[in-house]
Design a protein around this motif. Structure first.
Motif, PDB file in Angstrom:
ATOM      1  N   PRO A 181      35.893  39.977  42.887  1.00 21.54           N
ATOM      2  CA  PRO A 181      34.608  39.478  42.382  1.00 21.54           C
ATOM      3  C   PRO A 181      34.482  39.750  40.884  1.00 21.54           C
ATOM      4  N   THR A 182      34.342  38.704  40.117  1.00 20.80           N
ATOM      5  CA  THR A 182      34.289  38.840  38.660  1.00 20.80           C
ATOM      6  C   THR A 182      33.213  39.815  38.186  1.00 20.80           C
ATOM      7  N   PRO A 183      31.979  39.785  38.746  1.00 18.47           N
ATOM      8  CA  PRO A 183      30.949  40.720  38.260  1.00 18.47           C
ATOM      9  C   PRO A 183      31.366  42.190  38.376  1.00 18.47           C
ATOM     10  N   ALA A 184      32.106  42.527  39.423  1.00 18.90           N
ATOM     11  CA  ALA A 184      32.518  43.915  39.600  1.00 18.90           C
ATOM     12  C   ALA A 184      33.460  44.363  38.494  1.00 18.90           C
ATOM     13  N   ILE A 185      34.298  43.452  38.018  1.00 23.28           N
ATOM     14  CA  ILE A 185      35.240  43.796  36.949  1.00 23.28           C
ATOM     15  C   ILE A 185      34.493  43.985  35.637  1.00 23.28           C
ATOM     16  N   PHE A 186      33.605  43.055  35.315  1.00 21.76           N
ATOM     17  CA  PHE A 186      32.889  43.134  34.039  1.00 21.76           C
ATOM     18  C   PHE A 186      31.880  44.276  34.012  1.00 21.76           C
ATOM     19  N   ALA A 187      31.459  44.734  35.177  1.00 23.09           N
ATOM     20  CA  ALA A 187      30.483  45.828  35.222  1.00 23.09           C
ATOM     21  C   ALA A 187      31.136  47.206  35.135  1.00 23.09           C
ATOM     22  N   ALA A 188      32.449  47.280  35.250  1.00 19.89           N
ATOM     23  CA  ALA A 188      33.134  48.576  35.282  1.00 19.89           C
ATOM     24  C   ALA A 188      32.965  49.330  33.963  1.00 19.89           C
ATOM     25  N   GLU A 189      32.663  50.620  34.068  1.00 24.55           N
ATOM     26  CA  GLU A 189      32.452  51.430  32.864  1.00 24.55           C
ATOM     27  C   GLU A 189      33.724  51.566  32.042  1.00 24.55           C
ATOM     28  N   ASP A 190      34.892  51.548  32.679  1.00 21.87           N
ATOM     29  CA  ASP A 190      36.138  51.756  31.951  1.00 21.87           C
ATOM     30  C   ASP A 190      36.762  50.461  31.427  1.00 21.87           C
ATOM     31  N   ALA A 219      43.579  46.269  33.978  1.00 25.98           N
ATOM     32  CA  ALA A 219      43.579  47.688  34.348  1.00 25.98           C
ATOM     33  C   ALA A 219      42.476  47.989  35.355  1.00 25.98           C
ATOM     34  N   VAL A 220      41.295  47.407  35.158  1.00 27.50           N
ATOM     35  CA  VAL A 220      40.176  47.648  36.076  1.00 27.50           C
ATOM     36  C   VAL A 220      40.470  47.026  37.434  1.00 27.50           C
ATOM     37  N   ALA A 221      40.955  45.773  37.436  1.00 32.47           N
ATOM     38  CA  ALA A 221      41.259  45.111  38.705  1.00 32.47           C
ATOM     39  C   ALA A 221      42.360  45.845  39.460  1.00 32.47           C
ATOM     40  N   SER A 222      43.351  46.349  38.738  1.00 30.04           N
ATOM     41  CA  SER A 222      44.445  47.073  39.380  1.00 30.04           C
ATOM     42  C   SER A 222      43.953  48.370  40.009  1.00 30.04           C
ATOM     43  N   ARG A 223      42.993  49.021  39.353  1.00 30.68           N
ATOM     44  CA  ARG A 223      42.442  50.268  39.903  1.00 30.68           C
ATOM     45  C   ARG A 223      41.604  50.002  41.149  1.00 30.68           C
ATOM     46  N   LEU A 224      40.773  48.974  41.095  1.00 31.06           N
ATOM     47  CA  LEU A 224      39.880  48.682  42.211  1.00 31.06           C
ATOM     48  C   LEU A 224      40.593  47.991  43.374  1.00 31.06           C
ATOM     49  N   PHE A 225      41.653  47.255  43.064  1.00 27.70           N
ATOM     50  CA  PHE A 225      42.361  46.471  44.076  1.00 27.70           C
ATOM     51  C   PHE A 225      43.866  46.747  43.947  1.00 27.70           C
ATOM     52  N   PRO A 226      44.360  47.773  44.620  1.00 30.18           N
ATOM     53  CA  PRO A 226      45.774  48.160  44.495  1.00 30.18           C
ATOM     54  C   PRO A 226      46.773  47.033  44.745  1.00 30.18           C
ATOM     55  N   PRO A 227      46.500  46.053  45.641  1.00 35.08           N
ATOM     56  CA  PRO A 227      47.481  44.973  45.806  1.00 35.08           C
ATOM     57  C   PRO A 227      47.757  44.201  44.513  1.00 35.08           C
ATOM     58  N   VAL A 228      46.765  44.142  43.605  1.00 36.21           N
ATOM     59  CA  VAL A 228      46.995  43.485  42.321  1.00 36.21           C
ATOM     60  C   VAL A 228      48.038  44.271  41.523  1.00 36.21           C
TER      61      VAL A 228
END
Length: 293
Positions: A181-190, A219-228
């Motif tokens: 979900p795109t909003p989750a990536i853009f909302a990440a503090e890191d 980097a954020v997507a990889s942290r939140l979604f390990p399959p990426v």
């Protein structure tokens, strides 16, 4: 002409994606090169006499009234009424989806852009590409790019585009099996939001395997979604592997189809994978100009 069938809605790849700032309203400022590729959804359009806009088939997870296609056509119909002083004819739309949702390939935006271009043609609306881009922009920042219809250096929130010569190559794309979900990536503090801006002249058009820039969302997507992260690591054996958009799809550029086929032959069965050639221009534009649909 009362119908247009088999209208292409190609995917796009972000050859790099930098977040260079943030506006006061919270929208992120980006720089990227958007590359069309020769794989995408297709749409069928048939005129109606009653002014209704109707999607004729189900799209899992996307109710008709929430579909970007329907919403874009409703905005076009309103603009049509204002320009012509009468209601738009109406249209039936069938969507044949092969692009994954939440994959970073721009599938929903591409479908909406194709719908705007096709309906404008069928309705004889007379709207320019620039006007269609304005109609589509409030629904999604990627929609103007697909109407623009060629490889572009993109800035702002996605609305400022300049043409560039992208690579003539083949891509192998992995679908890691998750929807990001795109909003989750853009909302990440890191999330990195202060990458130094680059110039369009910095983009190395001739070097298709260049590791120019990066994807700040990766980097954020990889942290939140390990399959990426796993897909990037695996595909990195064969070249500069990178996530497109906010994910989840991962791609690698290869100089020819034979090399792409070799990589595809090695892909673990847990992933869906495919190849696609780069496109220099949106295929629907020439089809409409030449009345080939």
């Amino acid at each position: 002409m009362r119908s247009l069938h088999g209208c292409p809605a190609p995917a796009k790849l972000n050859l790099f994606l930098h977040i260079v700032g943030r506006r006061a309203d919270g929208y992120h400022l980006l720089q990227s090169v958007f590359q069309l590729i020769e794989r995408g959804d297709t749409l069928d359009f048939d005129l109606r006499a009653d002014g209704r806009i109707h999607r004729t088939n189900d799209v899992p997870g996307v109710p008709e009234d929430a579909d970007l296609i329907v919403r874009a056509l409703q905005r076009l119909a309103a603009a049509y009424r204002e320009r012509h002083g009468r209601a738009a004819p109406g249209i039936d739309v069938a969507v044949h989806k092969i692009l994954p949702m939440g994959g970073g390939l721009g599938g929903g935006s591409s479908d909406a852009a194709t719908a705007l271009m096709a309906a404008n043609h069928l309705w004889q609306g007379g709207f320019s590409d620039g006007e269609l881009m304005e109609i589509g922009l409030p629904l999604g920042a990627d929609i103007p790019f697909f109407i623009y219809g060629r490889t572009a250096f993109v800035e702002g929130v996605g609305e400022a585009m300049q043409p560039v010569d992208g690579p003539d190559c083949w891509y192998v794309v992995l679908e890691p099996g998750v929807s990001v979900p795109t909003p989750a990536i853009f909302a990440a503090e890191d999330l990195t939001r202060d990458t130094k801006p680059v110039r369009i002249a910095d983009f190395p058009e001739a070097n298709l395997l260049s590791e120019f820039g990066k994807n700040d969302l990766q980097a954020v997507a990889s942290r939140l979604f390990p399959p990426v992260a796993q897909a990037i690591e695996w595909l990195g054996q064969y070249g500069a592997a990178r996530m497109t958009g906010s994910g989840a799809c991962v791609f690698c550029a290869l100089p020819g189809e034979a090399q792409a086929d070799q990589v595809l032959g090695q892909v673990p069965t847990r992933w869906r994978a495919w190849k696609a050639r780069s496109l220099m221009q949106h295929p629907l534009k020439s089809l409409l100009q030449n009345n080939e649909l």
